[in-house]
Each structure stands twice: as structure tokens, then as C-alpha cells.
Design a protein around this motif. Structure first.
Motif, PDB file in Angstrom:
ATOM      1  N   ALA A 119       0.665  -1.163   0.136  1.00 59.30           N
ATOM      2  CA  ALA A 119      -0.108  -0.066   0.111  1.00 59.30           C
ATOM      3  C   ALA A 119       0.921   1.424  -0.179  1.00 59.30           C
ATOM      4  O   ALA A 119       1.785   1.478   0.865  1.00 59.30           O
ATOM      5  CB  ALA A 119      -0.970   0.187   1.127  1.00 59.30           C
ATOM      6  N   VAL A 120       0.835   2.265  -0.893  1.00 59.37           N
ATOM      7  CA  VAL A 120       1.357   3.610  -1.061  1.00 59.37           C
ATOM      8  C   VAL A 120       0.406   4.408  -0.936  1.00 59.37           C
ATOM      9  O   VAL A 120      -0.208   4.798  -1.725  1.00 59.37           O
ATOM     10  CB  VAL A 120       2.212   3.416  -2.118  1.00 59.37           C
ATOM     11  N   GLY A 121       0.436   4.906   0.222  1.00 57.80           N
ATOM     12  CA  GLY A 121      -0.505   6.145   0.593  1.00 57.80           C
ATOM     13  C   GLY A 121      -0.908   6.143   1.971  1.00 57.80           C
ATOM     14  O   GLY A 121      -0.123   5.795   3.059  1.00 57.80           O
ATOM     15  N   GLY A 122      -2.205   6.654   2.277  1.00 53.27           N
ATOM     16  CA  GLY A 122      -2.694   6.831   3.829  1.00 53.27           C
ATOM     17  C   GLY A 122      -3.236   5.955   4.028  1.00 53.27           C
ATOM     18  O   GLY A 122      -3.439   4.732   3.723  1.00 53.27           O
ATOM     19  N   GLY A 123      -4.200   6.065   5.567  1.00 57.23           N
ATOM     20  CA  GLY A 123      -5.074   4.853   5.893  1.00 57.23           C
ATOM     21  C   GLY A 123      -6.008   4.560   4.947  1.00 57.23           C
ATOM     22  O   GLY A 123      -6.313   3.197   5.116  1.00 57.23           O
TER      23      GLY A 123
END
Ligand code: NZQ
Ligand code: ZN
Length: 392
Positions: free
Chosen positions: A95-99
């Protein structure tokens, strides 16, 4: 104090340039074919995704991609991700990103490792037994999903936002480079700080035993986030302030600030999840819009905790009596929220529920909570509706 289990299996790799280790870390955790999962464009625009792709290539990890995760991540994309991963023989999710991206990755991981409909886990019909390994490159300090056991997904049909909490979903690694958060708009930085604070506040406002050490860690974390959020409002490129907030984000939601307690209240979060499901608001802003109203509704049940919060976190001077100190503390917290541009009621959030929507919010919240929520004061459907209405 209560006994506790503290389980934090996530390997944290923190600092400048650490995204270049993504490929090697996937290999280290047994992956060879990854799903590269990301959001709506910020990671592509900043060049981060290309650096991550290079790292996978160098480590000999092959991959397929699925972007388009939105805040309040959607179940339909999770289903798409599961189909894609099955078809492509994926054995690891990055996962590349936020919550939102990390939560969507966890949901896909549950779908891959278990039979049947993944939504069952969010409706509490069944519990997942396993999860495909998930790793993350964190781009916003906020939800703490990079070390938490939680995944929050929204089912479009009916606007139902639900969380699944399970240790199998804790990510195996988290890459945290504070520089990656410097491209955040100030509003998102502030929403993130609000959520980080709330993860510790939910645990701090409890009704059971406490540990001096846990209380002290919690207070220090909250003061640190408040101080550094002000620095970031003035100077978004301040590395040290970004780093303080980023590490606080993980520690706030990996269980550390709840050790020895009864687990905490969590009513504000549960109330916010219904707002997010119905009105698609940013999670952190939804929390600040509700917190003050919740606090005024419940403080009489646990005055000593609210006094301690006012004094130790907000440095409020003692009032004529405890009640004055508590109410000054709650107002001081709302002043802080406003100072970083966060709403303190539903109007400021831009949400004006109709009479029928107020009833529906409370009904859905009560169903999700299995009748009652909170430990400071047990809230039933009528209390939930009263809080939503008073928060306007
Ligand atoms: O999609 P992109 O283009 O990346 O834009 C995102 C998104 O619009 C943007 N953003 C992220 N990193 C950025 C950036 N923009 C510029 N530069 C960057 N470096 O920020 C926006 C918000 O991203 P999102 O992932 O939604 O934020 P957050 O981390 O606050 O996650 C919110 C979700 O997590 C859930 C919330 O309910 C909400 O659905 N939560 C998850 C928890 C957990 N798994 O443990 C606990 C929390 O209590 C929370 O409920
Ligand atoms: Zn939260």
C-alpha cells in the motif's frame, strides 16, 4: 491497572529515502509478486510511485497495479482488487498512501486469504482467519493503519462504513519517510493531527484502571502533536515536526497508549464513522466536529480524567472547582482545533443533517455498536441522537 497483550509485529523503517527499501522488504517477508495499491494521484504526481517501482524492479519483485483508492475507501474497489490478485497470482500487497489505501489493502488481503464474502468480516458475521501479507509506504500521518489491527471500509450501497479489527491484518512492515508528507495540503495535515490526537484521547478517556506510565506517555504524545501541528501550519516543510507527528501517528494507534487500561471509550470514533458513511467527510474533521459535544455530554461520569486532561495536556489553570476546570479544558481543546483550521461542530464541518438523517445516523450507529457504545458513559440510541443534534 489491567493486564494486557501488546502485539506490534510491524517492522518500522523510518527516515529519509526509506521508500527505496520497499522491494527488499517485500522479499524479506516472502513476497515475489506484489499488488501495488495506491490512491487518487498524489503519489504519482510526487514521483514516489516511480521510486517504489524502481525499488521493486531492483529487488526482482514483479507486480500489478491498482490505483484509485478514495478517502473512506470503497468496498467495490476491494472486490476488484481481490479478483485482480487471484487472477495475477499475487502473494504480497504493498500500500502506497494513507489510511484509506492501507485499509483497502488489508481488506483485499482478507479477501485473498479467506473463503466467502469479505464484507462478512465488516458486518461481524465471521472473523478472518488470515490475511495476505501487507506492507506500506506511508504518505500521511493520520490513521495509524500502518501499525494498527484495524481496516475501515465503506459499502457504497446504503453508505455503510464499518471497521474490522483483527491482528492478522497488522502490516508486516511500514516505511515512514516524513518528507513524503510535505506535499499534503494544510487541511489534510490538520485532519491527520486531529485523528492522531483522538486515537490517544479515545484510550485516555476510559472508565477503568490506569497506569501512570501509560498516562504519561499519552499526555506527552498529545502535547507533542499539538505543538508540532502548529509548527507545520507555519512551516509545512519542517522535517523534524513532520517526523514527530508521523511517529506519534503510529504510536497513537498501535496499542501503546492503551496498555493497562480498559481499552478506552471510542464513542466519538463510532459516531464519526456514521457521519463518514453518510456524508463522506474527512475522518479527522468529523471527529473534531463531534468531540466537544461528546465531552460535555459525558464528563460528569469521569471528572477526574477530564481534570487531568485539562491540566496536563492543555495546561489549563485550575478553576473555582473541578467542573470549571473541566469545561475550560474542553473549550481549550476546541480552541486548539480551530487554531489548526478544524471544525468544532457539524455546521463548521459543512454538514446539516435533516431531522430524518439525525434519526438515521443514530439508528445505524446503534446497530453497528450492537445497542450501546462508550465506556465513560454508556450511550444508547437516544444518547447518540442527542449528541448528533447538539453537535449542530
Ligand atoms: O488519494 P491521494 O491522491 O493520495 O490523496 C489523499 C487523500 O485525498 C491525500 N494524500 C495522502 N498522502 C498525501 C496526500 N496528498 C498529498 N501528499 C501526500 N503525501 O490525503 C487524502 C486523505 O488520505 P487518506 O488515506 O484518506 O487519509 P487518512 O490516513 O486520514 O485515512 C482515513 C481513513 O482511515 C480510516 C478513516 O475512517 C478513513 O476511512 N481510519 C483507519 C484506521 C485504521 N485502519 O486503524 C483508524 C482510524 O480511526 C480511521 O477510522
Ligand atoms: Zn481515527
Amino acid at each position: 491497572m489491567n493486564g494486557f497483550t501488546y502485539y506490534t509485529p510491524t517492522k518500522v523503517v523510518f527516515g529519509r529515502g526509506t521508500e527505496s527499501q520497499a522491494g527488499a522488504l517485500i522479499r524479506e517477508h516472502g513476497g515475489s509478486r506484489a499488488l501495488l495499491h495506491y490512491g487518487g494521484g498524489s503519489a504519482e504526481r510526487s514521483g514516489l510511485l516511480n521510486r517504489v517501482r524502481r525499488s521493486l524492479e531492483e529487488a526482482g519483485v514483479t507486480w500489478v497495479e491498482l490505483g484509485g483508492v478514495v478517502p473512506n475507501p470503497r468496498l467495490s474497489l476491494v472486490y476488484q482488487g481481490i479478483d485482480l490478485c487471484r487472477k495475477e497470482g499475487v502473494d504480497f500487497i504493498l500500500a502506497v498512501g494513507g489510511g484509506s489505501v492501507i485499509d483497502s489493502a488489508k481488506a483485499i488481503g482478507y479477501g485473498m486469504a479467506n473463503e466467502g464474502d469479505v464484507w462478512d468480516f465488516y458486518e461481524f458475521i465471521r472473523k478472518p482467519k488470515a490475511c495476505l501479507p501487507v506492507g506500506s509506504v506511508v504518505t500521511i500521518a493520520a490513521a495509524g493503519s500502518e501499525m494498527s489491527n484495524s481496516s475501515v471500509i465503506t459499502k457504497e450501497e446504503g453508505g455503510i462504513k464499518r471497521g474490522c479489527n483483527n491482528d492478522a491484518g497488522r502490516p508486516v512492515f511500514a516505511i515512514m519517510n516524513p518528507e513524503l508528507t510535505m506535499t499534503l495540503p494544510p487541511y489534510q495535515t490538520a485532519c491527520g493531527c486531529a485523528d492522531i490526537l483522538m486515537h490517544t484521547m479515545e484510550r485516555y478517556f476510559n472508565h477503568g484502571a490506569n497506569m501512570e506510565l501509560t498516562g504519561g506517555l499519552a499526555e506527552s504524545l498529545m502535547r507533542t502533536v499539538m505543538r508540532n501541528s502548529h509548527i507545520l501550519m507555519e512551516d509545512p516543510g519542517n522535517y523534524d515536526a513532520r517526523a514527530e507527528v508521523m511517529w506519534a501517528g503510529s504510536l497513537s494507534h498501535n496499542g501503546l497508549t492503551g496498555c493497562g487500561t480498559d481499552g478506552g471509550d471510542w464513542a466519538t470514533h463510532r459516531l464519526e464513522h456514521e457521519l463518514g458513511g453518510m456524508f463522506d467527510v474527512a475522518h479527522g474533521a468529523g471527529l473534531t466536529a463531534l468531540w466537544g459535544t461528546w465531552a460535555r455530554y459525558v464528563y460528569k461520569e469521569r471528572p477526574e480524567r477530564f481534570v487531568r486532561f485539562a491540566r496536563n495536556v492543555l495546561q489549563v489553570k485550575p478553576g473555582a472547582d473541578d467542573e470549571e476546570t473541566i469545561l475550560n479544558g474542553i473549550s481549550a481543546m476546541e480552541d486548539y482545533y480551530r487554531s489548526i483550521g478544524m471544525p468544532v461542530n457539524l455546521r463548521e464541518l459543512g454538514v446539516h443533517p435533516t431531522d430524518q438523517q439525525f434519526r438515521e445516523l443514530a439508528r445505524k450507529c446503534s446497530v453497528a455498536a450492537n445497542d450501546s457504545l462508550g465506556v465513560v458513559k454508556k450511550l444508547h440510541q437516544a444518547d447518540m441522537e442527542a449528541i448528533y443534534r447538539a453537535a449542530l
